[in-house]
Write an enzyme that holds these catalytic residues in place. Structure first.
Site, short mmCIF file in Angstrom:
data_model
loop_
_atom_site.label_atom_id
_atom_site.label_comp_id
_atom_site.label_asym_id
_atom_site.label_seq_id
_atom_site.Cartn_x
_atom_site.Cartn_y
_atom_site.Cartn_z
N GLU A 111 50.39 93.95 4.42
CA GLU A 111 51.56 94.55 5.06
C GLU A 111 51.75 94.03 6.48
O GLU A 111 52.87 93.69 6.89
CB GLU A 111 51.40 96.07 5.06
CG GLU A 111 52.51 96.83 5.78
CD GLU A 111 53.87 96.65 5.13
OE1 GLU A 111 54.88 96.94 5.79
OE2 GLU A 111 53.94 96.21 3.96
N HIS A 117 52.94 90.38 6.63
CA HIS A 117 54.38 90.35 6.33
C HIS A 117 55.19 90.73 7.57
O HIS A 117 56.21 90.09 7.89
CB HIS A 117 54.67 91.32 5.18
CG HIS A 117 56.13 91.43 4.85
ND1 HIS A 117 56.92 90.35 4.58
CD2 HIS A 117 56.95 92.51 4.74
CE1 HIS A 117 58.16 90.74 4.32
NE2 HIS A 117 58.20 92.04 4.43
N HIS A 172 66.12 96.53 1.41
CA HIS A 172 65.29 95.61 2.19
C HIS A 172 65.19 94.25 1.51
O HIS A 172 65.28 93.20 2.16
CB HIS A 172 63.91 96.22 2.37
CG HIS A 172 63.08 95.56 3.43
ND1 HIS A 172 63.58 95.21 4.66
CD2 HIS A 172 61.77 95.17 3.44
CE1 HIS A 172 62.62 94.64 5.39
NE2 HIS A 172 61.52 94.60 4.67
N HIS A 212 68.65 95.12 -16.58
CA HIS A 212 68.26 93.85 -15.95
C HIS A 212 68.22 92.73 -16.98
O HIS A 212 68.67 91.61 -16.71
CB HIS A 212 66.90 94.02 -15.28
CG HIS A 212 66.45 92.85 -14.48
ND1 HIS A 212 67.26 92.20 -13.57
CD2 HIS A 212 65.26 92.18 -14.44
CE1 HIS A 212 66.61 91.20 -13.01
NE2 HIS A 212 65.39 91.16 -13.52
N HIS A 246 58.85 84.72 -9.56
CA HIS A 246 60.15 85.17 -10.07
C HIS A 246 61.06 85.56 -8.91
O HIS A 246 62.27 85.28 -8.93
CB HIS A 246 59.92 86.36 -11.01
CG HIS A 246 61.10 86.71 -11.86
ND1 HIS A 246 61.77 85.79 -12.63
CD2 HIS A 246 61.75 87.89 -12.07
CE1 HIS A 246 62.76 86.38 -13.28
NE2 HIS A 246 62.77 87.66 -12.94
#
Length: 334
Positions: free
Chosen positions: A72, A75, A134, A244, A304
């Site tokens: 975290e 990032h 986000h 999806h 992906h």
């Protein structure tokens, strides 16, 4: 460093931030640090005894998981560096008379909003609508940076045939369907619905009778201490997952349609971009299928996300190139 080179570097760095964000989310490390912008009250992950004692005092119900906390924080550090790069881009753009000032200002504003979304992701405990926002913010940011790069770099367009009247509309349709697909992917991930269906091509069992569209796409999911690991029942997650998958088919049709028209009608930049776009589509579909077959391996799921960003950039480039070609055709006809 020149403005153009700085924009190039920022695009690469934004892609790294997107990959790191996906890896963090898929590693279930989105709440590795329960506060923001620090971690358990520190600027880095607490490791010393007195730091761990302070963390325990601040968050007695939690245990510091260093590996998740570092994911975290890394990032956040990377996102912070990207923010500084974009600030430098804004300053350089406003100093150069011919630079796109409004676009650079929009990018800077988006960075600020993206930082707020990062904070709300933590403070609202991974609320799906915030997590998806986000993710979309990251994709929007890298797309705008690419547009800024193309504004600074005139495209070397060459074509042997004039644009057909429908090609511009088709490009916008391909871009629109892809954006919706990315939104659905973000909604699937943020609701932990990626493994709601584990068979191909359809879900297992009597899935058709259990679809729940209203609940699946409601942004309001009630009050919860945390949304980590999801709060929706299987039928609702399955509905998200199916959406999806189905929209992936729609998106693929429009992208293939656009790609084939460009391959047959153009040479040079647009034709090369179409080949890249179609190649990325093949890779992305293969990764999506692999996520199901191999039950969402971390490396495949992260890839992906990354290829989705690259596919978006390819469609944005083609749409911009078609727009530029149409402008040149219009000027030459005058």
């Amino acid at each position: 460093m020149t403005l153009k080179r700085l924009v190039q570097c920022s695009i690469v760095f934004a892609f790294i931030v997107i990959l790191m964000g996906a890896f963090t989310r898929l590693s279930d490390a989105g709440l590795g640090c329960p506060d923001w912008p620090g971690c358990y009250g520190h600027l880095a992950v607490p490791s010393e005894t007195h730091e761990l004692d302070k963390a325990k005092q601040l968050y007695p119900e939690l245990t510091v998981e260093s590996h998740k906390a570092w994911l975290e924080m890394i990032h956040r550090y990377l996102a912070g560096i990207l923010g500084l790069m974009i600030l430098a881009i804004l300053i350089l753009c406003w100093r150069q008379p011919s630079a796109p000032k409004k676009l650079s200002a929009a990018i800077a504003a988006l960075v600020i909003f993206q930082a707020l979304l990062g904070m709300w992701t933590v403070t609202m405990k991974l609320m799906p609508i915030v997590v998806m926002g986000h993710l979309l913010g990251g994709f929007s940011l890298i797309s705008l940076l690419l547009l800024l790069y193309w504004r600074l770099t005139p495209l070397q367009l060459s074509h042997t045939m004039s644009l057909s009247p429908s090609i511009k509309l088709l490009a916008w349709l391909a871009l629109g369907t892809l954006i919706i697909q990315i939104m659905l992917g973000g909604w699937t991930s943020s609701n932990y619905a990626a493994l709601a269906c584990t068979t191909l091509p359809f879900c297992e069992g009597d899935w058709q009778s259990q679809l729940n569209w209203a609940k699946a796409f409601s942004p309001f999911q009630g009050d919860h201490i945390s949304f980590e690991y999801g709060v929706l029942d299987w039928a609702t997650r399955m509905t998200i997952h199916v959406s999806h998958r189905v929209w992936a088919i729609v998106t693929s049709i429009f992208i293939i349609w656009l790609g084939l028209k460009l391959l047959f009608q153009h040479q040079g930049f647009l034709r090369t971009s179409a080949i890249i776009m179609l190649g990325l589509l093949v890779v992305q579909v293969s990764l999506g299928i692999s996520n199901i077959v191999f039950h969402l391996p971390l490396s495949v799921a992260t890839a992906h996300n990354g290829v989705a960003a690259l596919l978006l950039l390819s469609v944005v480039t083609i749409t911009f190139g078609i727009y530029q070609t149409a402008q040149e055709d219009h000027r030459s006809s005058l």
